[in-house]
Design a protein around this motif. Structure first.
Motif: not given
Length: 74
Positions: A48-57, A64-71, A16-21
């Motif tokens: 390629r810019i669109i792919v980078a944005v979608v991949s980040c999301i 976040a989903t994995l964090n919720i499941i682990i929670g 969650m930190i590295l993906a947006p950076v």
């Protein structure tokens, strides 16, 4: 809490930190290349810019989903 839960929690936190950076750096690089490209290559760099944005999301939502499941296991 087991070691696997801790590992998944740590990996998702870093993701969650590295993906947006990383995505931000790629978008800046792709934008620079798009500004210097000719008409045909401009569309490629825009895609390629669109792919980078979608991949980040996708990466952030997946983490976040994995964090919720682990929670639920805590």
């Amino acid at each position: 809490m087991t070691g696997t839960e801790k590992l998944i929690g740590d990996v998702t936190t870093w993701l969650m930190i590295l993906a947006p950076v990383v995505s931000g750096l790629l978008i800046v690089y792709f934008s620079i290349r798009r500004s210097a490209a000719d008409e045909m290559d401009t569309k490629k760099w825009s895609n390629r810019i669109i792919v980078a944005v979608v991949s980040c999301i996708g990466a952030v939502l997946g983490a976040a989903t994995l964090n919720i499941i682990i929670g639920y296991y805590k």
